[in-house]
Design an enzyme around this catalytic site. Structure first.
Site, PDB file in Angstrom:
ATOM      1  CE  LYS A  76      -1.523   1.503  12.277  1.00 43.68           C
ATOM      2  NZ  LYS A  76      -0.764   0.447  11.694  1.00 43.68           N
ATOM      3  CG  ASP A 126      -0.229  -0.172   2.537  1.00 42.50           C
ATOM      4  OD1 ASP A 126       1.024  -0.215   2.532  1.00 42.50           O
ATOM      5  OD2 ASP A 126      -0.907  -0.278   3.562  1.00 42.50           O
ATOM      6  CG  ASP A 151      -0.317   4.442   3.894  1.00 41.15           C
ATOM      7  OD1 ASP A 151      -1.073   3.916   3.059  1.00 41.15           O
ATOM      8  OD2 ASP A 151      -0.382   4.184   5.100  1.00 41.15           O
TER       9      ASP A 151
END
Length: 355
Positions: free
Chosen positions: A158, A107, A218
């Site tokens: 994250k 991605d 992204d």
């Protein structure tokens, strides 16, 4: 040389565009996204590519086939249940014949210099090298801390606002030596980011980071997907032969497109194969119209993407919007995304609608 591309995800952030179309083959300037990654790997001598597939794998295979038309060999590694990034890599590694391999997340649009990454990897005698890029907000990505020798010392997937110590994030391009694949368990859902990488640090296995300032994006949200199309039109992505459509000024035109001489196409735009654009239409502001579409007279497409086989009726105006495949926008309709609007595949918008 061989490469693995991870393409098994559900593409949930891009829905409804990915309800029927896997994110890895959603078109960017009328080419399946995976073609950009295939061309990148091919630039650096990778001639055999293993696609680690899962969700809608048959659609990916139908679109890309054996890879012959791209000058590579494509092998499909199908996970019958979600295996995570690590499990998918482990399954795909059966096809590597004892070699190391480049690995790409499916991605990310990038033109990262894989020769430099590979040479850095060998110079450091690394077992794993990951690429890093700087971003303004690392909270949505995998934050990577390194020492003065570029050896990875911490990997935070994250991170929360209080965990941010650097703006360098995991760019989704790696090189693994063959021995690393033996460290990944088989047949279970396993994460590279939360499983393998912390284990490498714990066992002090040579694990390095290559810092890149190459193009990176992204594409996983509608806003970023729109941005990716714009960047390709502006030639910001340094991968040869990405756009093979005819170019007239700043406009790209696919084979057998029928475009009236009375059409206004300005500020970078693209029109796909066998698309019909009638007199008085306007396509501008980095808009992309897909293949086999019909844009009727007087319609205005401004800063928008119209995907394949869609119809835009007479005197309609589409602004800052993504229209899915097989949609019908009837005449005199006004769609303006002050915030970006996304219309899913197969939608029917009645005439005189205001959205």
């Amino acid at each position: 040389m061989k490469g693995i591309i991870l393409v098994g995800g559900f593409g949930t952030r891009l829905r409804p565009l990915t309800t029927n179309t896997p994110k890895p083959v959603i078109p960017i300037v009328n080419k399946p996204f995976l073609v950009y990654q295939i061309e990148l790997l091919k630039m650096y001598g990778v001639n055999e590519i293993i696609l680690a597939t899962g969700h809608l794998s048959n659609t990916i295979k139908k679109i890309l086939g054996t890879g012959e038309s791209f000058g590579v060999k494509i092998i499909y590694s199908l996970e019958n249940q979600p295996l995570g990034t690590g499990g998918a890599v482990k399954l795909a590694s059966r096809h590597l014949d004892g070699q190391g391999a480049f690995i790409l997340n499916g991605d990310v649009l990038t033109d990262i210099n894989l020769d430099k990454l590979y040479n850095f990897h060998k110079e450091k005698k690394a077992q794993v090298t990951i690429s890093l890029v700087p971003v303004a907000d690392p909270t949505k990505f995998g934050l990577v801390e390194t020492n003065e020798n570029n050896q990875v010392r911490a990997f935070v997937e994250k991170p929360g606002p209080n965990e941010i110590t650097t703006n360098m994030i995991n760019a989704g391009a790696y090189y693994f030596e063959n021995e690393v694949f033996d460290m990944i368990p088989s047949g279970v859902n396993y994460s590279l980011e939360r499983g393998l990488y912390p284990m490498l640090l714990e066992k002090k296995i040579p694990f390095y980071a290559y810092n890149s300032n190459d193009y990176w994006l992204d594409i996983g949200t509608p806003k970023k997907y729109l941005e990716a199309n714009k960047d390709v039109l502006e030639d910001k992505v340094n991968i040869p032969a990405l756009i093979d459509m005819k170019k007239s000024g700043s406009v790209f035109i696919g084979d057998h497109a029928q475009i009236s001489k009375k059409v206004r196409m300005l500020s970078m735009a693209a029109v796909g194969e066998k698309t019909i654009v009638q007199p008085g239409a306007t396509i501008t502001d980095h808009s992309v119209v897909g293949n086999h579409c019909i844009i009727e007279e007087g319609a205005q497409i401004l800063g928008s993407i119209i995907l394949d086989n869609s119809f835009i009726g007479k005197n309609s105006k589409i602004v800052n919007t993504i229209i899915g495949q097989n949609c019908k926008v009837m005449p005199y309709t006004f769609i303006e995304g002050g915030l970006l609007k996304v219309i899913g595949d197969g939608a029917y918008i009645p005439e005189y609608s205001i959205i």
